[in-house]
Design a protein around this motif. Structure first.
Motif, mmCIF file in Angstrom:
data_model
loop_
_atom_site.group_PDB
_atom_site.id
_atom_site.type_symbol
_atom_site.label_atom_id
_atom_site.label_comp_id
_atom_site.label_asym_id
_atom_site.label_seq_id
_atom_site.Cartn_x
_atom_site.Cartn_y
_atom_site.Cartn_z
ATOM 1 N N ASP A 1 41.149 41.821 52.123
ATOM 2 C CA ASP A 1 41.280 40.451 52.604
ATOM 3 C C ASP A 1 42.007 39.643 51.534
ATOM 4 N N PHE A 2 42.295 38.368 51.843
ATOM 5 C CA PHE A 2 42.711 37.461 50.774
ATOM 6 C C PHE A 2 41.478 37.190 49.917
ATOM 7 N N ILE A 3 41.595 37.498 48.644
ATOM 8 C CA ILE A 3 40.454 37.410 47.722
ATOM 9 C C ILE A 3 40.618 36.185 46.831
ATOM 10 N N TRP A 4 39.556 35.417 46.718
ATOM 11 C CA TRP A 4 39.559 34.226 45.868
ATOM 12 C C TRP A 4 39.586 34.642 44.406
ATOM 13 N N MET A 5 40.570 34.121 43.662
ATOM 14 C CA MET A 5 40.708 34.431 42.246
ATOM 15 C C MET A 5 40.446 33.226 41.355
ATOM 16 N N GLY A 6 40.029 32.129 41.963
ATOM 17 C CA GLY A 6 39.822 30.920 41.174
ATOM 18 C C GLY A 6 38.512 30.925 40.417
ATOM 19 N N ASN A 7 38.441 30.065 39.431
ATOM 20 C CA ASN A 7 37.197 29.900 38.673
ATOM 21 C C ASN A 7 36.338 28.872 39.390
ATOM 22 N N GLY A 8 35.468 29.337 40.282
ATOM 23 C CA GLY A 8 34.684 28.405 41.094
ATOM 24 C C GLY A 8 33.307 28.106 40.568
ATOM 25 N N SER A 9 32.903 28.737 39.475
ATOM 26 C CA SER A 9 31.540 28.551 38.973
ATOM 27 C C SER A 9 31.509 28.874 37.490
ATOM 28 N N VAL A 10 30.529 28.307 36.803
ATOM 29 C CA VAL A 10 30.375 28.652 35.391
ATOM 30 C C VAL A 10 29.893 30.094 35.245
ATOM 31 N N PHE A 11 29.263 30.612 36.312
ATOM 32 C CA PHE A 11 28.833 32.016 36.318
ATOM 33 C C PHE A 11 29.856 32.813 37.141
ATOM 34 N N ASN A 12 30.788 33.427 36.434
ATOM 35 C CA ASN A 12 31.941 33.997 37.127
ATOM 36 C C ASN A 12 32.128 35.483 36.854
#
Length: 451
Positions: free
Chosen positions: A206-217
């Protein structure tokens, strides 16, 4: 038009209803055309291994890949002023995460994807020095920018790349396996593509999210790193494939790559060559083949599910072709799983399906034979589920069932998720519903007493 133009919604719709569509499953709703093809992993095992690796949470990822992935995710999280600014940050980071160089690629017509991972096949003894794209990359500053999906643009780009005159010789030898990388903003997707008599691009992730969305990454980083490391491993495998590809001999372009099976109780594999698909449909996964040792005709097909027990039950009574093999595509140690796909091998019957025979040319006792077959099947505790003319064979006036993809034990077997809306199914039939004896009997009556 260029790949970036062809990928825009209106043009994409037009391309998919034209004479040379992408076989990616998409179609023009106003003018539907069949664009579903066999899975690309059937044409080359590198895609099957990639899928296995991506889904293997126990895959050991080198520390340097994890560190490089974390840096790539950080850079992918940026919101950039323009595409050049983004590329200047993303390309070096992606190169480091893959441990492979990403270079510019220009086609004969001066069109150019956003990058490629290239490999030079050098064989002085064959006077061969050819550079081939192992992967083609298309990217957008943000998802949705430019009016097209980068995975669709990458699909048009791989089609454009392989039809170049310079690639004619290589295209004649093999199915041109290529990975595609679609990158937009903080989203990434990996596709696989082959070129048979048509271009078949298929989405492997799928299209995979690569962003930093959380401090726990850390978990997200490991997931993305596994995809990138799996891609690296697969690209190295693809490099070896192109390097060792024979420059003479039969083409491996048009048919699946598996070419042997092992009969139960035998230690010697049976090797075979493909002759032709058994249907004209682009999604056909059943083939007439010839064994290499004794030139015997056999049928080889691939399926997600298959009831070998029901098949063998009828074959023992001469009501189905003899079943020679049903099991993993490649049972050897360390082989990819092919996502659970099975290979089914059976004897080839001279004859036609009921769909190919005029009603008045059917055997005089057609109804009697078919009733007996269904009775024997039900008496053995099985249901069939798909008793239609294409799945019934007439061979030397003998009626036989030939397709057991949906068959199974009574009370357990279920219909698949996708049921054709163009077929009038018996009352009570629905996706994932139980296949009932009454459904088989209703379809039997419709066959022997057509309206």
């Amino acid at each position: 038009m260029t790949p970036s133009q062809a990928a825009k919604s209106a043009n994409y719709r037009m391309e998919q209803s034209g004479s040379n569509p992408l076989y990616d499953g998409r179609y023009d709703d106003a003018n539907p055309a069949a664009t579903i093809a066999p899975p690309v992993q059937l044409y080359h095992p590198v895609f099957a291994r990639f899928i296995d690796d991506v889904n293997n949470t126990a895959l050991e990822i080198p520390g340097e890949v994890l560190v490089a992935t974390a840096d790539l995710m950080h850079k992918a999280s940026g919101i950039y002023q323009d595409e050049d600014a983004r590329k200047s940050k993303i390309r070096p980071a992606l190169k480091k995460a893959l441990s492979l160089d990403i270079t510019n690629l220009v086609n004969d017509d001066r069109t150019s994807p956003d990058g490629g991972i290239m490999w030079t096949i050098s064989k002085p003894e064959a006077a061969l020095d050819h550079t081939v794209a192992l992967a083609i990359k298309e990217e957008k500053r943000e998802l949705g920018e430019g009016g097209c999906d980068p995975s669709t643009q990458a699909s048009f780009s791989v089609q454009r790349y392989w039809v170049q005159h310079a690639n004619n010789a290589l295209r004649a030898l093999c199915c041109c396996p290529t990975f595609l990388i679609a990158f937009a903003g903080p989203w990434i997707s990996v596709l696989g593509a082959v070129f048979t008599d048509k271009c078949i691009p298929q989405r492997l992730t799928d299209f995979i999210w690569m962003g930093n969305g959380s401090v726990f990454n850390s978990h997200a980083c490991r997931r993305v790193a596994r995809v990138l490391y799996s891609l690296t491993r697969s690209l190295h495998e693809l490099r070896r494939y192109y390097t060792t590809l024979p420059q003479t001999g039969p083409s491996t372009r048009f048919f699946p790559s598996p070419k042997e099976f092992q009969c139960p109780g035998s230690s010697t594999p049976v090797r075979f060559e493909y002759a032709e698909p058994l249907e004209r449909d682009a999604g056909c996964v059943a083939f007439l083949c010839k064994t290499k040792e004794d030139n015997q005709s056999i049928v080889v097909k691939f399926a997600e599910s298959y009831c070998s027990e029901a098949h063998a039950h009828l074959a023992a009574k001469g009501m189905a072709p003899q079943l020679l093999y049903c099991g993993p595509i490649d049972p050897s140690p360390g082989a990819p799983s092919y996502g659970g796909l099975k290979m089914i091998v059976m004897e080839y019957l001279e004859g036609k399906t009921v769909a190919q025979v005029e009603q008045h040319n059917l055997p005089g006792d057609f109804a009697v034979q078919l009733k007996k077959i269904i009775g024997v099947l039900h008496a053995g505790g099985f249901v069939f589920g798909d008793l239609r003319p294409p799945n019934i064979m007439v061979s030397k006036d003998k009626v036989k069932l030939i397709d057991f993809d949906w068959a199974g034990q009574m009370g357990i077997a279920q219909y698949p998720l996708h049921l054709s809306s163009r077929i009038v199914w018996p009352e009570g039939v629905g996706p994932l519903g139980k296949i009932e004896k009454a459904h088989d009997l209703a379809m039997l009556q419709a066959l022997i007493n057509p309206v």
